[in-house]
Design a protein around this motif. Structure first.
Motif, mmCIF file in Angstrom:
data_model
loop_
_atom_site.group_PDB
_atom_site.id
_atom_site.type_symbol
_atom_site.label_atom_id
_atom_site.label_comp_id
_atom_site.label_asym_id
_atom_site.label_seq_id
_atom_site.Cartn_x
_atom_site.Cartn_y
_atom_site.Cartn_z
ATOM 1 N N SER A 43 61.516 -41.335 134.105
ATOM 2 C CA SER A 43 60.273 -41.097 133.368
ATOM 3 C C SER A 43 59.966 -39.602 133.330
ATOM 4 N N LEU A 44 59.510 -39.155 132.174
ATOM 5 C CA LEU A 44 59.044 -37.780 132.006
ATOM 6 C C LEU A 44 57.656 -37.826 131.391
ATOM 7 N N SER A 45 56.763 -36.956 131.863
ATOM 8 C CA SER A 45 55.445 -36.872 131.257
ATOM 9 C C SER A 45 54.956 -35.429 131.298
ATOM 10 N N TYR A 46 54.129 -35.100 130.320
ATOM 11 C CA TYR A 46 53.505 -33.780 130.299
ATOM 12 C C TYR A 46 52.049 -33.955 129.898
ATOM 13 N N ALA A 47 51.139 -33.472 130.730
ATOM 14 C CA ALA A 47 49.708 -33.559 130.466
ATOM 15 C C ALA A 47 49.167 -32.156 130.210
ATOM 16 N N GLN A 48 48.264 -32.047 129.236
ATOM 17 C CA GLN A 48 47.740 -30.738 128.855
ATOM 18 C C GLN A 48 46.240 -30.837 128.554
ATOM 19 N N VAL A 49 45.481 -29.923 129.144
ATOM 20 C CA VAL A 49 44.074 -29.764 128.786
ATOM 21 C C VAL A 49 44.013 -28.834 127.580
ATOM 22 N N ILE A 50 43.605 -29.363 126.435
ATOM 23 C CA ILE A 50 43.508 -28.555 125.213
ATOM 24 C C ILE A 50 42.266 -27.664 125.271
ATOM 25 N N ASN A 51 41.154 -28.257 125.635
ATOM 26 C CA ASN A 51 39.916 -27.514 125.857
ATOM 27 C C ASN A 51 39.053 -28.335 126.808
ATOM 28 N N GLN A 52 37.809 -27.963 126.969
ATOM 29 C CA GLN A 52 36.952 -28.647 127.928
ATOM 30 C C GLN A 52 36.713 -30.106 127.565
ATOM 31 N N GLN A 55 41.982 -33.712 126.064
ATOM 32 C CA GLN A 55 43.182 -33.691 126.895
ATOM 33 C C GLN A 55 44.205 -34.671 126.317
ATOM 34 N N VAL A 56 45.474 -34.341 126.452
ATOM 35 C CA VAL A 56 46.535 -35.224 125.965
ATOM 36 C C VAL A 56 47.632 -35.345 127.022
ATOM 37 N N MET A 57 48.382 -36.432 126.918
ATOM 38 C CA MET A 57 49.537 -36.641 127.782
ATOM 39 C C MET A 57 50.656 -37.286 126.980
ATOM 40 N N LEU A 58 51.858 -36.747 127.063
ATOM 41 C CA LEU A 58 53.046 -37.307 126.435
ATOM 42 C C LEU A 58 53.883 -37.998 127.500
ATOM 43 N N LEU A 59 54.409 -39.189 127.181
ATOM 44 C CA LEU A 59 55.185 -39.969 128.139
ATOM 45 C C LEU A 59 56.471 -40.462 127.499
ATOM 46 N N VAL A 87 33.183 -41.003 127.139
ATOM 47 C CA VAL A 87 34.575 -40.571 127.020
ATOM 48 C C VAL A 87 35.306 -41.540 126.094
ATOM 49 N N ILE A 88 36.089 -41.007 125.171
ATOM 50 C CA ILE A 88 36.952 -41.839 124.326
ATOM 51 C C ILE A 88 38.376 -41.702 124.850
ATOM 52 N N ARG A 89 38.915 -42.788 125.358
ATOM 53 C CA ARG A 89 40.289 -42.788 125.864
ATOM 54 C C ARG A 89 41.160 -43.617 124.921
ATOM 55 N N THR A 90 42.244 -43.042 124.455
ATOM 56 C CA THR A 90 43.147 -43.737 123.544
ATOM 57 C C THR A 90 44.572 -43.692 124.076
ATOM 58 N N TYR A 91 45.349 -44.676 123.643
ATOM 59 C CA TYR A 91 46.744 -44.759 124.095
ATOM 60 C C TYR A 91 47.569 -45.426 123.005
ATOM 61 N N TYR A 92 48.755 -44.872 122.756
ATOM 62 C CA TYR A 92 49.711 -45.479 121.823
ATOM 63 C C TYR A 92 51.092 -45.453 122.459
ATOM 64 N N ARG A 93 51.835 -46.558 122.304
ATOM 65 C CA ARG A 93 53.208 -46.616 122.815
ATOM 66 C C ARG A 93 54.118 -47.292 121.803
ATOM 67 N N PRO A 115 60.689 -46.655 126.030
ATOM 68 C CA PRO A 115 59.267 -46.581 125.656
ATOM 69 C C PRO A 115 58.844 -45.113 125.515
ATOM 70 N N LEU A 116 58.058 -44.823 124.478
ATOM 71 C CA LEU A 116 57.501 -43.490 124.249
ATOM 72 C C LEU A 116 55.996 -43.637 124.056
ATOM 73 N N GLY A 117 55.210 -42.787 124.725
ATOM 74 C CA GLY A 117 53.776 -42.968 124.670
ATOM 75 C C GLY A 117 52.999 -41.671 124.495
ATOM 76 N N LEU A 118 51.776 -41.820 124.031
ATOM 77 C CA LEU A 118 50.835 -40.711 123.889
ATOM 78 C C LEU A 118 49.475 -41.192 124.365
ATOM 79 N N ARG A 119 48.884 -40.437 125.280
ATOM 80 C CA ARG A 119 47.555 -40.748 125.783
ATOM 81 C C ARG A 119 46.634 -39.566 125.497
ATOM 82 N N ALA A 120 45.412 -39.845 125.077
ATOM 83 C CA ALA A 120 44.466 -38.775 124.762
ATOM 84 C C ALA A 120 43.071 -39.168 125.217
ATOM 85 N N SER A 121 42.320 -38.176 125.706
ATOM 86 C CA SER A 121 40.937 -38.383 126.118
ATOM 87 C C SER A 121 40.059 -37.312 125.489
#
Length: 398
Positions: free
Chosen positions: A210-219, A222-226, A277-283, A263-269
């Protein structure tokens, strides 16, 4: 017996996504205790109930009525070493007990056979060391799962590192599961017809990277790639799953001895102010058995006040059928592989519900250490005559 509902119950109750501020830091000043101390204890209990009409044990027809009670005890201990690295030690112990109408039909003539109920015990140990100055973490884990007809041993190793500004984090993880399946055949396929006769055991191995990368875009954003790569080898069928051919003959499920999954995923808050908070996820998922699947999920945590919040959620899932699946009495002798398990059929599903979280500053019932109580309920339904309900309770001691 290894059932998908057990995984679902555990994930819903304990591992539901809480992707949040990855840039949060602990205080770097002040004294840090080098003694081992209790950091957190979680007790999660859940009840799961399902019904349907496509039991794989009886060839894709018949009752899928099932109930499961699960309890998970999770404890975390922490300490700092002489180099001010944070060590976290974890112990999880889970116990599930289920009763299943479909499993009872391994013996079609029995009113209540030995397989109508089972208990699963699954302990795990974990250790991680975090270098807060460098922003790196190394983690190791071991796990086990035991049922009447299934034994699994697992291990994992993970490494993560944060970017210089601490707003991004990259994680790499490798997991393996080494399983043994007891080959319990449907009673009419046993040579003697005996209740306790089995065909020995068979191995099943799973390796996952598994590989993932999480990034704070601004305050606020936030997004995470999986991304995952999963390889399974060995005995991938379940021995007590029947398949009825067009000529009326009954056979034991037969599937290939390898399966490759991606499996490939994208998570965003996104934070709408301080209270929503709006939390979304797609895989996207694909494998070499012919299944392609899509998952889309949204959760909307709303903070009512400083210590009370509610989190409604919805998830939609759709998949194509595996190339080895066919309904009751549809396979022929010309098929090399055959299966009538509707988990491998074409279907779509909906899962919706809500969680209520209560975390008063003075603790639950005035007990300071009982810091949080959460209740979650979800209703799950497939468009192939199957539905289920799950309710869970999480109590945190901190």
């Amino acid at each position: 017996m290894k059932k998908i509902f057990l995984t679902m119950a555990t994930a819903f109750a304990l591992l539901h996504p809480t992707f949040g501020q990855i840039a949060q830091r602990q205080e770097s000043t002040g004294y840090k205790s080098r003694k081992l101390k209790l950091d957190e204890v979680n007790l999660v209990s859940s009840y799961y109930s399902q019904d349907g009409n496509n039991a794989a044990v009886t060839g894709g027809i018949g009752s899928q009525k099932l109930s499961d009670i699960a309890n998970i005890f999770d404890i975390r201990l922490t300490k700092y070493d002489l180099k001010e690295r944070k060590h976290t030690f974890g112990l999880d112990v889970g116990i599930d007990h289920y009763s299943s109408a479909s499993s009872d039909k391994i013996d079609l003539q029995a009113n209540s056979s030995a397989s109508h109920a089972d208990t699963r015990v699954y302990p795990s140990l974990s250790w991680s060391v975090e270098n807060e100055k460098k922003g790196t973490t190394l983690a190791l884990g071991l796990s086990s799962s035991t049922e009447y007809d299934y034994q699994s041993f697992g291990g994992n190793i993970a490494f993560s590192t944060k970017t210089k500004d601490r707003n991004g984090e990259f994680t790499a993880k490798f997991q393996t599961y080494l399983d043994q399946v007891k080959l319990i055949l449907p009673i009419e396929l046993r040579s003697s017809g005996g209740e306790h006769e089995t065909g020995g055991t068979a191995g099943r191995n799973t390796f996952a990277g598994s590989l993932s990368y999480a990034q704070v875009i601004n305050q606020r954003f936030q997004v995470m790639l999986l991304a995952d790569v999963v390889q399974q080898t060995g005995y991938l069928s379940l021995p007590f799953h029947r398949v009825y051919f067009k000529d009326g003959s009954v056979h034991q499920e037969n599937l290939p001895n390898n399966r490759f999954k991606i499996p490939l995923g994208l998570r965003a808050s996104y934070f709408l102010g301080d209270n929503v908070v709006i939390r979304t996820y797609y895989r996207f998922y694909t494998d070499n058995w012919g299944i392609n699947a899509h998952t889309a999920e949204m959760e909307l945590p709303v903070k009512i006040n400083a210590f009370f919040s509610i989190s409604p959620f919805y998830r939609y899932y759709t998949q194509t059928a595996a190339k080895y699946f066919a309904p009751y009495q549809s396979h022929t002798i010309a098929d090399q592989y055959y299966n009538s398990n509707y988990d491998l059929s074409k279907f779509n599903s909906n899962f919706y519900g809500a969680g209520i979280r209560f975390a008063p500053p003075k603790g639950i019932l005035g007990l300071q250490r009982l810091s949080m109580l959460e209740v979650r309920y979800g209703h799950y339904s497939k468009n192939i005559q199957m539905s289920s309900d799950i309710i869970s309770l999480n109590i945190k001691y901190k």
